[in-house]
Design an enzyme around this catalytic site. Structure first.
Site, PDB file in Angstrom:
ATOM      1  CD  GLU A  87      -2.838  -1.256   2.328  1.00 47.12           C
ATOM      2  OE1 GLU A  87      -3.996  -1.632   2.107  1.00 47.12           O
ATOM      3  OE2 GLU A  87      -2.422  -0.970   3.457  1.00 47.12           O
ATOM      4  CB  CYS A 100       2.938   7.386   3.626  1.00 45.89           C
ATOM      5  SG  CYS A 100       3.369   6.119   4.834  1.00 45.89           S
ATOM      6  CB  CYS A 107       7.064  -5.401   8.750  1.00 41.75           C
ATOM      7  SG  CYS A 107       8.451  -4.742   9.730  1.00 41.75           S
ATOM      8  CB  CYS A 111       5.840  -3.546  16.347  1.00 35.42           C
ATOM      9  SG  CYS A 111       7.548  -3.123  15.967  1.00 35.42           S
ATOM     10  CB  CYS A 114       2.571  -2.319  13.724  1.00 37.71           C
ATOM     11  SG  CYS A 114       2.841  -2.113  11.963  1.00 37.71           S
ATOM     12  N   GLY A 157       6.567  -2.136   6.153  1.00 39.62           N
ATOM     13  CA  GLY A 157       7.949  -2.612   6.147  1.00 39.62           C
ATOM     14  C   GLY A 157       8.909  -1.774   6.947  1.00 39.62           C
ATOM     15  CB  SER A 187       9.915   6.044   9.710  1.00 41.80           C
ATOM     16  OG  SER A 187       9.456   5.610  10.969  1.00 41.80           O
ATOM     17  CG  LEU A 211      12.284   6.198  21.636  1.00 35.76           C
ATOM     18  CD1 LEU A 211      13.559   5.635  21.036  1.00 35.76           C
ATOM     19  CD2 LEU A 211      12.542   7.602  22.196  1.00 35.76           C
ATOM     20  CG  HIS A 212       6.575   3.238  19.699  1.00 35.06           C
ATOM     21  ND1 HIS A 212       5.891   4.293  19.155  1.00 35.06           N
ATOM     22  CD2 HIS A 212       6.946   2.457  18.644  1.00 35.06           C
ATOM     23  CE1 HIS A 212       5.823   4.149  17.846  1.00 35.06           C
ATOM     24  NE2 HIS A 212       6.461   3.050  17.501  1.00 35.06           N
ATOM     25  CG  ASN A 288      -4.070   5.204  13.904  1.00 37.23           C
ATOM     26  OD1 ASN A 288      -4.927   6.037  14.183  1.00 37.23           O
ATOM     27  ND2 ASN A 288      -2.939   5.527  13.302  1.00 37.23           N
ATOM     28  CB  CYS A 331       0.627   5.558  11.785  1.00 38.65           C
ATOM     29  SG  CYS A 331       1.174   7.127  11.187  1.00 38.65           S
TER      30      CYS A 331
HETATM   31  N1  SAH Z   1       8.956   0.171  10.166  1.00 41.15           N
HETATM   32  C1  SAH Z   1       9.159   1.561  10.281  1.00 41.15           C
HETATM   33  C2  SAH Z   1       8.315   2.378   9.311  1.00 41.15           C
HETATM   34  C3  SAH Z   1       6.875   1.970   9.140  1.00 41.15           C
HETATM   35  S1  SAH Z   1       5.795   2.133  10.530  1.00 41.15           S
HETATM   36  C4  SAH Z   1       8.939   2.035  11.680  1.00 41.15           C
HETATM   37  O1  SAH Z   1       8.381   1.278  12.476  1.00 41.15           O
HETATM   38  O2  SAH Z   1       9.352   3.142  11.987  1.00 41.15           O
HETATM   39  C5  SAH Z   1       5.396   3.863  10.503  1.00 41.15           C
HETATM   40  C6  SAH Z   1       5.053   4.441  11.871  1.00 41.15           C
HETATM   41  O3  SAH Z   1       3.770   3.985  12.329  1.00 41.15           O
HETATM   42  C7  SAH Z   1       6.041   4.041  12.952  1.00 41.15           C
HETATM   43  O4  SAH Z   1       6.361   5.143  13.733  1.00 41.15           O
HETATM   44  C8  SAH Z   1       5.246   3.026  13.731  1.00 41.15           C
HETATM   45  O5  SAH Z   1       5.744   2.871  15.014  1.00 41.15           O
HETATM   46  C9  SAH Z   1       3.870   3.611  13.691  1.00 41.15           C
HETATM   47  N2  SAH Z   1       2.797   2.686  14.034  1.00 41.15           N
HETATM   48  C10 SAH Z   1       2.761   1.349  13.895  1.00 41.15           C
HETATM   49  N3  SAH Z   1       1.577   0.856  14.314  1.00 41.15           N
HETATM   50  C11 SAH Z   1       0.844   1.910  14.733  1.00 41.15           C
HETATM   51  C12 SAH Z   1      -0.488   2.059  15.257  1.00 41.15           C
HETATM   52  N4  SAH Z   1      -1.285   1.017  15.420  1.00 41.15           N
HETATM   53  N5  SAH Z   1      -0.894   3.303  15.552  1.00 41.15           N
HETATM   54  C13 SAH Z   1      -0.110   4.379  15.368  1.00 41.15           C
HETATM   55  N6  SAH Z   1       1.139   4.309  14.873  1.00 41.15           N
HETATM   56  C14 SAH Z   1       1.613   3.080  14.562  1.00 41.15           C
HETATM   57 FE1  SF4 Z   2       7.432  -3.185  11.122  1.00 42.78          FE
HETATM   58 FE2  SF4 Z   2       7.378  -0.566  11.716  1.00 42.78          FE
HETATM   59 FE3  SF4 Z   2       5.175  -2.102  11.991  1.00 42.78          FE
HETATM   60 FE4  SF4 Z   2       7.216  -2.452  13.673  1.00 42.78          FE
HETATM   61  S1  SF4 Z   2       5.962  -0.607  13.446  1.00 42.78           S
HETATM   62  S2  SF4 Z   2       6.072  -4.090  12.635  1.00 42.78           S
HETATM   63  S3  SF4 Z   2       8.937  -2.086  12.324  1.00 42.78           S
HETATM   64  S4  SF4 Z   2       6.217  -1.621  10.086  1.00 42.78           S
END
Ligand code: SAH
Ligand code: SF4
Length: 355
Positions: A87, A100, A107, A111, A114, A157, A187, A211-212, A288, A331
């Site tokens: 996407e 984006c 990926c 995490c 996500c 990814g 990112s 970071l989170h 989200n 995101c």
């Molecule tokens: N893999 C890379 C880039 C893609 S994720 C990374 O993790 O940085 C893009 C962004 O969305 C990252 O900051 C990720 O932490 C955030 N993200 C992932 N799941 C999310 C969610 N459910 N709600 C809000 N942000 C989220």
């Molecule tokens: Fe992959 Fe980024 Fe999602 Fe973590 S937040 S699973 S690194 S896409």
């Protein structure tokens, strides 16, 4: 077989063996500067245009295109030649247009919060597959009378797990599509060798680190990769990046109710940010919803409070407006149709592509 946005200009010349150099340049400028389809390359003879479709076809077949209700977010679902799906999200703001892009199908970082991570890893994207996402979004933007100037590698990814292809795409986006490197942001979840590789590359692209959590115990729970590259090592790599590139680092922080939105989280985060000069910038994203994660995002009021706590501690923070939640384009919601819970507001399924 090469694809339109994968081959280099030299490879294109080879593919078109025998064509004079100015013809190759015409095609190249048509693809990259005018963002033209082959059909639109009217300065090029018809036979050559037909050959272009054969020797350098597009890599992405549009499966669906969803537009959010206010029309300022467009999510594309593409199919790759091996059937994998990815996407891309185009975001039209009053003052800028940003795309984006995905860097992998799926990926492997796992995490839990996500949607991409929940679905698992399929494969790396190629240079051409990444560049084509930008080129096609730029074309749509152009048709809307707007110029696409910003690219964020925040789609599906982990870009720094596919650093070589991502870098190849950055060079093409910068050198051929003509976007400023300062408007490109990579990112990462914190792949330290990837950050170091990026620091060794010539262009000053922005680095955003997801970071989170600002202590290892919490971060190990949220981000499995933290066990491999703990905060100490990660922040050192960020500091070195800042020193080499002179670009402020930013941290992404998905606010999760009761998990990382407490006062002490703001304290820890602010302290970590202030170790950088200038202090790192924070992007706050209310978590989200995704199908595989039970915890809720922080309330809008708490998001504002958290931002204020950071500001009071000398750290600038931006609250990211949640874009495209209604079309699963926000995101962490990108999963290429693996989960199709939310109803799209409007779906437009188009024929294959703009030739
Ligand atoms: N893999 C890379 C880039 C893609 S994720 C990374 O993790 O940085 C893009 C962004 O969305 C990252 O900051 C990720 O932490 C955030 N993200 C992932 N799941 C999310 C969610 N459910 N709600 C809000 N942000 C989220
Ligand atoms: Fe992959 Fe980024 Fe999602 Fe973590 S937040 S699973 S690194 S896409």
């Amino acid at each position: 077989m090469s694809t339109r946005y994968h081959c280099t200009r030299e490879e294109l010349a080879e593919l078109l063996g025998g064509e004079p150099r100015y013809r190759v340049d015409q095609v190249w400028r048509g693809w990259y500067e005018q963002l033209a389809t082959n059909e639109e390359l009217t300065s090029v003879p018809k036979e050559l245009r037909a050959r272009l479709d054969e020797v350098a076809p597009l890599a992405l077949t549009q499966v669906a295109r969803r537009v959010s209700d206010d029309g300022d977010t467009v999510k594309y679902l593409w199919q790759l030649d091996d059937g994998n799906r990815i996407e891309t999200v185009l975001m039209l703001y009053p003052d800028r247009v940003t795309v984006c892009v995905s860097s992998q199908a799926g990926c492997a970082m796992g995490c839990g919060f996500c949607a991409t991570g929940q679905a698992g890893f399929e494969r790396h994207l190629t240079v051409g597959e990444i560049v084509e996402q930008v080129a096609r979004a730029a074309r749509e933007s152009k048709d809307l009378g707007r110029r696409l100037a910003n690219v964020v590698f925040m789609g599906m990814g982990e870009p720094l797990a596919n650093e070589a292809a991502v870098w190849g795409a950055v060079e093409r986006i910068h050198g051929d599509l003509g976007l400023s490197a300062r408007h490109l942001t990579i990112s990462t979840i914190g792949i330290v060798p990837g950050i170091r590789a990026l620091a060794g590359r010539p262009l000053p692209v922005n680095l955003a680190v997801s970071l989170h959590a600002a202590n290892d115990a919490d971060r190990n729970r949220l981000v499995p990769m933290n066990k491999r590259y703990p905060l100490d090592e990660l922040t050192r790599a960020c500091a070195d990046y800042l020193q080499v590139k002179g670009r402020r680092i930013s941290f992404e922080w998905a606010l999760i109710e009761g998990v990382n939105d407490r006062d002490r989280d703001a304290d820890e985060l602010a302290r970590l940010c202030r170790r950088f000069h200038p202090p790192a910038h924070v992007n706050l994203i209310p978590l989200n919803p995704t199908p595989g994660w039970p915890t809720k995002g922080s309330s809008p009021a708490r998001v504002r409070e958290f931002r204020q706590l950071l500001e009071d501690r000398g750290v600038n923070a931006t609250v990211r407006r949640n874009r495209g939640t209604d079309i699963d384009a926000a995101c962490g919601q990108l999963a290429a149709g693996h989960h199709d819970g939310a109803q799209p507001v409007s779906i437009e399924t188009r024929p294959r592509q703009p030739g």
